[in-house]
Design an enzyme around this catalytic site. Structure first.
Site, PDB file in Angstrom:
ATOM      1  N   GLY A 156      -7.313  -3.783 -10.578  1.00 52.35           N
ATOM      2  CA  GLY A 156      -6.086  -4.298  -9.991  1.00 52.35           C
ATOM      3  C   GLY A 156      -5.988  -4.195  -8.482  1.00 52.35           C
ATOM      4  O   GLY A 156      -6.903  -3.770  -7.775  1.00 52.35           O
TER       5      GLY A 156
ATOM      6  N   CYS B  17     -14.727   2.791  -4.881  1.00 50.90           N
ATOM      7  CA  CYS B  17     -14.087   1.527  -5.241  1.00 50.90           C
ATOM      8  C   CYS B  17     -12.563   1.565  -5.056  1.00 50.90           C
ATOM      9  O   CYS B  17     -12.096   1.651  -3.936  1.00 50.90           O
ATOM     10  CB  CYS B  17     -14.492   1.137  -6.663  1.00 50.90           C
ATOM     11  SG  CYS B  17     -14.275  -0.620  -7.010  1.00 50.90           S
ATOM     12  N   LEU B  18     -11.778   1.530  -6.132  1.00 48.01           N
ATOM     13  CA  LEU B  18     -10.329   1.581  -5.983  1.00 48.01           C
ATOM     14  C   LEU B  18      -9.905   2.859  -5.271  1.00 48.01           C
ATOM     15  O   LEU B  18      -8.994   2.842  -4.438  1.00 48.01           O
ATOM     16  CB  LEU B  18      -9.638   1.493  -7.348  1.00 48.01           C
ATOM     17  CG  LEU B  18      -8.101   1.546  -7.314  1.00 48.01           C
ATOM     18  CD1 LEU B  18      -7.523   0.358  -6.564  1.00 48.01           C
ATOM     19  CD2 LEU B  18      -7.532   1.611  -8.733  1.00 48.01           C
TER      20      LEU B  18
ATOM     21  N   GLN C 235     -10.114   2.329  -1.632  1.00 45.62           N
ATOM     22  CA  GLN C 235      -9.017   1.504  -1.125  1.00 45.62           C
ATOM     23  C   GLN C 235      -7.713   2.301  -1.046  1.00 45.62           C
ATOM     24  O   GLN C 235      -6.958   2.185  -0.070  1.00 45.62           O
ATOM     25  CB  GLN C 235      -8.836   0.284  -2.023  1.00 45.62           C
ATOM     26  CG  GLN C 235     -10.052  -0.640  -2.054  1.00 45.62           C
ATOM     27  CD  GLN C 235     -10.030  -1.600  -3.222  1.00 45.62           C
ATOM     28  OE1 GLN C 235      -9.031  -1.714  -3.934  1.00 45.62           O
ATOM     29  NE2 GLN C 235     -11.126  -2.305  -3.434  1.00 45.62           N
TER      30      GLN C 235
ATOM     31  N   HIS D 115     -20.630   1.181  -6.171  1.00 48.56           N
ATOM     32  CA  HIS D 115     -20.724   2.158  -7.253  1.00 48.56           C
ATOM     33  C   HIS D 115     -22.034   2.939  -7.204  1.00 48.56           C
ATOM     34  O   HIS D 115     -23.041   2.497  -7.760  1.00 48.56           O
ATOM     35  CB  HIS D 115     -20.617   1.453  -8.613  1.00 48.56           C
ATOM     36  CG  HIS D 115     -19.249   0.960  -8.934  1.00 48.56           C
ATOM     37  ND1 HIS D 115     -18.375   1.653  -9.733  1.00 48.56           N
ATOM     38  CD2 HIS D 115     -18.591  -0.147  -8.532  1.00 48.56           C
ATOM     39  CE1 HIS D 115     -17.232   0.985  -9.833  1.00 48.56           C
ATOM     40  NE2 HIS D 115     -17.343  -0.111  -9.107  1.00 48.56           N
TER      41      HIS D 115
ATOM     42  N   GLU E 193     -22.771   5.497  -8.821  1.00 44.37           N
ATOM     43  CA  GLU E 193     -23.129   5.945 -10.177  1.00 44.37           C
ATOM     44  C   GLU E 193     -23.832   4.853 -10.966  1.00 44.37           C
ATOM     45  O   GLU E 193     -24.343   5.101 -12.064  1.00 44.37           O
ATOM     46  CB  GLU E 193     -21.891   6.426 -10.931  1.00 44.37           C
ATOM     47  CG  GLU E 193     -21.055   5.344 -11.600  1.00 44.37           C
ATOM     48  CD  GLU E 193     -20.240   4.521 -10.631  1.00 44.37           C
ATOM     49  OE1 GLU E 193     -19.635   3.523 -11.068  1.00 44.37           O
ATOM     50  OE2 GLU E 193     -20.194   4.851  -9.419  1.00 44.37           O
TER      51      GLU E 193
END
Length: 358
Positions: free
Chosen positions: A220, A246-247, A250, A331, A333
């Site tokens: 999202g 990632c999120l 942000q 990512h 991972e």
């Protein structure tokens, strides 16, 4: 059974129904990974989206024990050709049965190359997957235009605090839609990982006295997570090392006055080159995101760019000035994807070690 994909620009693709026959409206995004379709299906970052796989043959090794969460998350699944006879010594079933089990509709037999070109040229669009042959495009388009993924982090986060692994370092992992391999990457490096629901108050996390804090990936628009951003401001104010993906990257940026915006069609796949600005080396990364951090007005006294996307120049990571905090958009991972940037977990361990020995 026939199935149809209707885009908000009026384009209609006709194919064959796979999985559930239910009708769904979702954001249509594409992923360029050649393998790892099961990890894509079970990545919580795809909640609220229907995924187009650009590689033409999907499902050839079936369903294997490689899930990144307990269930698949996309609203829909779109492929050129679905393998009818998967073959692998680890195979436990077919994608068709997997989609049926979790009530996810899909469509096969469409020109995914043409669909991807439309999304690249016009940008990510909403779409409907339906088996209703009597559909009316003019009635559907207004519904597509008002669709929004909304607050999807609440759907994918864990419901209670759990602990996994044993080791020298205590890591608090904020679950915004965390892939399983984030915790596993920490555990195999000697960490005891406590996984917290997304809306856990910062005071509760700090009271547990972790050696480091990990902020996970998730789905999202980051600006929908206003409550989480407020709690991250409190975590930032502590001296605890923080690593975000990632999120999480942000959200930490938003917590410190930066801005984010939506990309035209996002970065999703296992072949995205990113440059580490510290050593001027390029790494191939796994990515899944539709939003990026703006760096034009970034205050260098707060943070400076640490990674950049080689393809389009967008920000791929930040190093926070005077803090043991670094964040990346990609990512490390992997799963699926190259292991090039897994060294970032080692960097996080070193940060915690310095903090413990201080």
């Amino acid at each position: 059974m026939k199935a149809f994909l209707i885009l908000e620009d009026g384009t209609v693709f006709t194919g064959t129904s796979i999985g559930s026959a239910k009708e769904v409206i979702s954001e249509i995004v594409f992923n360029t990974s050649m393998t790892g379709y099961l990890e894509v299906l079970t990545d919580p970052s795809y909640a609220g989206q229907a995924v187009v796989m650009t590689y033409p043959l999907i499902g050839n090794y079936g369903i294997t024990p490689d899930m990144e969460s307990e269930k698949p998350w996309p609203d829909g699944y779109i492929v050129r050709e679905l393998s009818r006879l998967p073959s692998n010594f680890r195979c436990q079933g077919t994608i068709q049965d997997f989609l049926l089990k979790y009530d996810i509709p899909g469509i096969a037999g469409i020109d995914t190359r043409a669909l991807t070109k439309i999304l690249r040229e016009k940008g990510t669009m909403n779409g409907m997957i339906t088996t209703n042959e009597a559909f009316n495009v003019s009635e559907i388009i207004p519904k597509l235009k008002v669709y929004s993924t909304g607050k999807v982090v609440e759907k994918v986060t864990c419901s209670k605090k759990t602990v996994t692994g044993k080791g020298s370092y205590k890591v608090a992992l904020m679950d915004f839609g965390a892939k399983k391999n984030i915790a596993e990457s920490l555990v195999k490096r000697g960490c005891e990982v406590t996984i917290y629901p997304a809306h856990t108050p910062a005071d509760e996390i700090l009271a547990d006295q972790p050696d480091g804090i990990m902020l996970s990936n998730g789905p999202g628009d980051p600006k929908e997570c206003r409550g989480i951003v407020e709690e991250l401001k409190k975590l930032y104010a502590s001296d605890i090392p923080i690593f975000a993906i990632c999120l999480g990257h942000q959200l930490m940026a938003l917590a410190n006055g930066a801005d984010t915006h939506k990309l035209k069609y996002g970065h999703r796949g296992g072949n995205h080159p990113v440059k580490d600005l510290a050593d001027n080396r390029v790494y191939i990364s796994s990515q899944n995101h539709g939003y990026v951090v703006d760096t034009e007005n970034l205050d260098p006294s707060v943070a400076v760019p640490a990674f950049v996307n080689v393809n389009d120049g967008t920000n791929e990571g930040l190093k926070y000035t005077g803090k043991n905090i670094f964040t990346v958009q990609f990512h490390p991972e992997a799963c699926p994807g190259p292991q090039d940037s897994s060294y970032l977990f080692d960097r996080f361990i070193e940060m915690m070690g310095g903090n413990k020995n201080a």
